[in-house]
Scaffold this motif. Structure first.
Motif, PDB file in Angstrom:
ATOM      1  N   LEU A 101      13.907  74.247  26.018  1.00 28.16           N
ATOM      2  CA  LEU A 101      12.573  74.013  26.567  1.00 28.16           C
ATOM      3  C   LEU A 101      12.712  73.217  27.857  1.00 28.16           C
ATOM      4  O   LEU A 101      13.379  72.162  27.870  1.00 28.16           O
ATOM      5  N   VAL A 102      12.112  73.702  28.913  1.00 27.01           N
ATOM      6  CA  VAL A 102      12.212  73.032  30.209  1.00 27.01           C
ATOM      7  C   VAL A 102      10.867  73.125  30.912  1.00 27.01           C
ATOM      8  O   VAL A 102      10.114  74.075  30.706  1.00 27.01           O
ATOM      9  N   GLN A 103      10.582  72.141  31.736  1.00 25.89           N
ATOM     10  CA  GLN A 103       9.344  72.145  32.501  1.00 25.89           C
ATOM     11  C   GLN A 103       9.457  73.077  33.703  1.00 25.89           C
ATOM     12  O   GLN A 103      10.569  73.346  34.188  1.00 25.89           O
ATOM     13  N   PRO A 104       8.344  73.582  34.182  1.00 25.38           N
ATOM     14  CA  PRO A 104       8.382  74.388  35.409  1.00 25.38           C
ATOM     15  C   PRO A 104       9.095  73.635  36.527  1.00 25.38           C
ATOM     16  O   PRO A 104       8.881  72.426  36.706  1.00 25.38           O
ATOM     17  N   GLY A 105       9.933  74.356  37.250  1.00 28.06           N
ATOM     18  CA  GLY A 105      10.730  73.753  38.302  1.00 28.06           C
ATOM     19  C   GLY A 105      12.083  73.256  37.840  1.00 28.06           C
ATOM     20  O   GLY A 105      12.929  72.901  38.667  1.00 28.06           O
ATOM     21  N   GLY A 106      12.289  73.252  36.550  1.00 27.74           N
ATOM     22  CA  GLY A 106      13.552  72.775  35.997  1.00 27.74           C
ATOM     23  C   GLY A 106      14.659  73.809  36.045  1.00 27.74           C
ATOM     24  O   GLY A 106      14.484  74.915  36.570  1.00 27.74           O
ATOM     25  N   SER A 107      15.796  73.427  35.478  1.00 26.38           N
ATOM     26  CA  SER A 107      16.986  74.275  35.503  1.00 26.38           C
ATOM     27  C   SER A 107      17.623  74.364  34.118  1.00 26.38           C
ATOM     28  O   SER A 107      17.494  73.440  33.309  1.00 26.38           O
ATOM     29  N   LEU A 108      18.291  75.470  33.890  1.00 21.83           N
ATOM     30  CA  LEU A 108      19.105  75.672  32.697  1.00 21.83           C
ATOM     31  C   LEU A 108      20.313  76.505  33.079  1.00 21.83           C
ATOM     32  O   LEU A 108      20.251  77.307  34.024  1.00 21.83           O
ATOM     33  N   ARG A 109      21.387  76.338  32.318  1.00 21.92           N
ATOM     34  CA  ARG A 109      22.563  77.178  32.499  1.00 21.92           C
ATOM     35  C   ARG A 109      22.892  77.854  31.180  1.00 21.92           C
ATOM     36  O   ARG A 109      23.183  77.189  30.192  1.00 21.92           O
ATOM     37  N   LEU A 110      22.832  79.167  31.193  1.00 21.17           N
ATOM     38  CA  LEU A 110      23.136  79.954  30.007  1.00 21.17           C
ATOM     39  C   LEU A 110      24.595  80.402  30.032  1.00 21.17           C
ATOM     40  O   LEU A 110      25.158  80.637  31.095  1.00 21.17           O
ATOM     41  N   SER A 111      25.161  80.525  28.835  1.00 18.87           N
ATOM     42  CA  SER A 111      26.532  81.019  28.691  1.00 18.87           C
ATOM     43  C   SER A 111      26.536  82.176  27.707  1.00 18.87           C
ATOM     44  O   SER A 111      25.741  82.209  26.765  1.00 18.87           O
ATOM     45  N   CYS A 112      27.454  83.089  27.924  1.00 22.52           N
ATOM     46  CA  CYS A 112      27.612  84.220  27.018  1.00 22.52           C
ATOM     47  C   CYS A 112      29.099  84.501  26.867  1.00 22.52           C
ATOM     48  O   CYS A 112      29.766  84.842  27.850  1.00 22.52           O
ATOM     49  N   VAL A 113      29.580  84.351  25.653  1.00 20.93           N
ATOM     50  CA  VAL A 113      30.978  84.644  25.350  1.00 20.93           C
ATOM     51  C   VAL A 113      31.046  86.024  24.712  1.00 20.93           C
ATOM     52  O   VAL A 113      30.326  86.307  23.748  1.00 20.93           O
ATOM     53  N   VAL A 114      31.907  86.860  25.261  1.00 16.77           N
ATOM     54  CA  VAL A 114      32.066  88.227  24.756  1.00 16.77           C
ATOM     55  C   VAL A 114      33.493  88.389  24.252  1.00 16.77           C
ATOM     56  O   VAL A 114      34.447  88.141  25.000  1.00 16.77           O
TER      57      VAL A 114
END
Length: 116
Positions: A11-24
């Motif tokens: 959950l993040v506020q508008p204008g915020g940042s996240l980094r997603l990861s995907c391991v295959v």
């Protein structure tokens, strides 16, 4: 055995940042074009970014300039850096092979919620 595991949502506020990861695992990761998809409630899954084996990138217009896809072949991982997040970015995010005739078995995805 082929397996996809996505993580990093939240959950993040508008204008915020996240980094997603995907391991295959279970495929020759370095030889595959990888993509990040998202599916919002009531909408079809859409491809938002893809990265080639030489790290060329393509983005959907809706995320261009805000999202950055990258990969680490040694870790068999693809990332999605998401900046300047908007409410409309709220969705479950998945990764898979955008050029495959038959996609890999989909992972569980990672939920991204942008809300004030």
């Amino acid at each position: 055995q082929v397996q996809i595991v996505e993580s990093g949502g939240g959950l993040v506020q508008p204008g915020g940042s996240l980094r997603l990861s995907c391991v295959v695992s279970g495929v020759i990761f370095s030889a595959r074009v990888m993509g990040w998809y998202r599916q919002a409630p009531g909408k079809q899954r859409e491809l938002v970014a893809r990265i080639t084996i030489v790290s060329g990138t393509i983005y959907a217009d809706s995320v261009k300039g805000r999202f950055t896809i990258s990969r680490d072949n040694a870790k068999e991982t693809v990332y999605l850096q998401m900046n300047s997040l908007k409410v409309e970015d709220t969705a479950v995010y998945y990764c898979n092979l955008p050029l495959a005739t038959i996609p890999l078995p989909w992972g569980q995805g990672t939920q991204v919620t942008v809300s004030s």
